[in-house]
Write an enzyme that holds these catalytic residues in place. Structure first.
Site, PDB file in Angstrom:
ATOM      1  N   ARG A   1       0.928  -1.083  -0.064  1.00  0.00           N
ATOM      2  CA  ARG A   1      -0.166  -0.201   0.109  1.00  0.00           C
ATOM      3  C   ARG A   1       0.704   1.124  -0.127  1.00  0.00           C
ATOM      4  O   ARG A   1       2.025   0.774   0.508  1.00  0.00           O
ATOM      5  CB  ARG A   1      -0.955  -0.095   1.255  1.00  0.00           C
ATOM      6  CG  ARG A   1      -1.815  -1.154   1.224  1.00  0.00           C
ATOM      7  CD  ARG A   1      -3.077  -0.650   0.158  1.00  0.00           C
ATOM      8  NE  ARG A   1      -4.157  -1.762   0.319  1.00  0.00           N
ATOM      9  CZ  ARG A   1      -4.476  -2.608  -0.662  1.00  0.00           C
ATOM     10  NH1 ARG A   1      -3.566  -3.218  -1.279  1.00  0.00           N
ATOM     11  NH2 ARG A   1      -5.652  -3.275  -0.458  1.00  0.00           N
TER      12      ARG A   1
ATOM     13  N   GLU B   1      -2.989   7.500  -4.515  1.00  0.00           N
ATOM     14  CA  GLU B   1      -2.604   6.671  -5.552  1.00  0.00           C
ATOM     15  C   GLU B   1      -4.486   6.586  -6.052  1.00  0.00           C
ATOM     16  O   GLU B   1      -5.341   7.135  -5.547  1.00  0.00           O
ATOM     17  CB  GLU B   1      -3.035   5.292  -4.894  1.00  0.00           C
ATOM     18  CG  GLU B   1      -3.110   4.436  -6.237  1.00  0.00           C
ATOM     19  CD  GLU B   1      -2.583   2.845  -5.923  1.00  0.00           C
ATOM     20  OE1 GLU B   1      -2.983   2.148  -6.343  1.00  0.00           O
ATOM     21  OE2 GLU B   1      -1.490   2.737  -5.012  1.00  0.00           O
TER      22      GLU B   1
ATOM     23  N   HIS C   1      -1.024  -0.020 -10.081  1.00  0.00           N
ATOM     24  CA  HIS C   1      -1.410  -0.931  -9.306  1.00  0.00           C
ATOM     25  C   HIS C   1      -1.642  -2.429 -10.327  1.00  0.00           C
ATOM     26  O   HIS C   1      -3.050  -2.446 -10.022  1.00  0.00           O
ATOM     27  CB  HIS C   1      -2.319  -0.161  -8.521  1.00  0.00           C
ATOM     28  CG  HIS C   1      -2.562  -1.146  -7.043  1.00  0.00           C
ATOM     29  ND1 HIS C   1      -3.086  -0.564  -6.062  1.00  0.00           N
ATOM     30  CD2 HIS C   1      -2.766  -2.664  -6.803  1.00  0.00           C
ATOM     31  CE1 HIS C   1      -3.082  -1.433  -4.839  1.00  0.00           C
ATOM     32  NE2 HIS C   1      -3.055  -2.592  -5.518  1.00  0.00           N
TER      33      HIS C   1
END
Length: 307
Positions: free
Chosen positions: A220, A249, A268
């Site tokens: 993360r 993000e 991602h």
């Protein structure tokens, strides 16, 4: 003795989920048909989950589609009586593979070579014999340990407890990061994001890293202090950073990291939807079967620990 669990789906009732529930011996039912389980797909409406659980007291088990649980924290907190399971560990292989790819790309100077328009000088470092520090001992961390062992690497593990991890040189807690970071050629962040791990890698930790080492984050974005990383990469002391996740993000256009030649940023995609749907299906099928047989479920969430 087994029963036929009645399972509802929150989100689109995709064929792979229907097949997984049936494969586990369950029956797909509507929310108005007293389901005892609720399986979430990746496109579920997270805001609606609270209302579903409030109005459907028959649900005693909830299967989340992701390894991280932070997006469901409110529902978890208000329904602690439910059995919550996540996909933790289910996506370990593709994510660890991506971490290895980023590591190899950085040590082989691929960011520089991809943009090169002339032959250049010889450069590159082999992983064989290097030292890795893996932060997190979940499925991804353990799979990375296995992959790194193929390169005869020494691997240290940082986790919540000091319980030894087989195959690791050392297993310790985050309190000892300052001792381990100067020894590591590659640091891979594979931990859960919790209030206690937010910005776990900050200015002090980055400064403690070995010159010429690389940092990889496939967990993360909030585990790393982005501003501190931008400053550290600009100094040129580290070889580079491989980031599949960022904070914020998505990483905004124009952010300094986009112009940092030592950074590889992937959007991602360590586990794309095409990769993880079959793996989520396997987790759902196993848990439906275990629910029917009264066996422990896989990926049970520890709400106190945050994963």
């Amino acid at each position: 003795m087994t029963t036929t669990p009645r399972i509802a789906i929150h989100g689109e009732p995709l064929p792979f989920l229907i097949d997984a529930i049936a494969g586990g011996g369950g029956a797909v039912v509507g929310l108005n048909e007293q389901p005892e389980g609720l399986v979430l797909d990746h496109g579920n409406d997270k805001r609606a989950l609270q209302g579903i659980l409030d109005s459907t007291p028959s649900i005693r088990w909830v299967q989340l589609p992701s390894a991280g649980i932070e997006s469901y924290a409110h529902s978890l907190a208000t329904h602690p009586d439910k059995i919550w399971t996540s996909a933790k560990g289910a996506y370990a292989k593709p994510v660890a593979e991506h971490a290895l790819a980023l590591t190899l790309a950085l040590f082989r100077h691929l960011p520089e070579r991809i943009n090169a328009r002339s032959w250049g000088k010889s450069a590159g470092t082999s992983l064989h014999g290097l030292t890795a520090l893996v932060i997190g001992a979940g499925g991804i961390g353990l799979e990375l340990l296995r992959l790194f062992s193929a390169f005869d690497m020494e691997v240290d593990i940082v986790r919540r407890t000091e319980a030894p991890v087989p195959g690791a040189r050392r297993t310790t807690t985050a309190d000892h990061l300052a001792e381990l970071l100067p020894e590591a050629d590659v640091v891979v962040v594979a931990a859960a994001l919790t209030p206690g791990t937010s910005k776990l890698i900050g200015e002090a930790e980055l400064a403690a890293m070995k010159p010429g080492s690389v940092l990889v984050n496939i967990a993360r974005g909030g585990l790393i202090d982005t501003d501190a990383l931008v400053a550290e990469l600009a100094e040129g002391r580290l070889l580079g950073a491989g980031l599949d996740v960022t904070d914020p993000e998505p990483l905004p256009d124009g952010h300094p990291l986009w112009d940092e030649p030592r950074a590889i940023i992937t959007p991602h995609t360590a586990d794309t939807i095409e990769m993880i749907r079959p793996l989520l299906g396997e987790r759902v099928e196993i848990n439906v079967r275990h629910l029917a047989m009264g066996l422990p479920l896989e990926g049970v969430v520890d709400s106190a620990a945050g994963y």
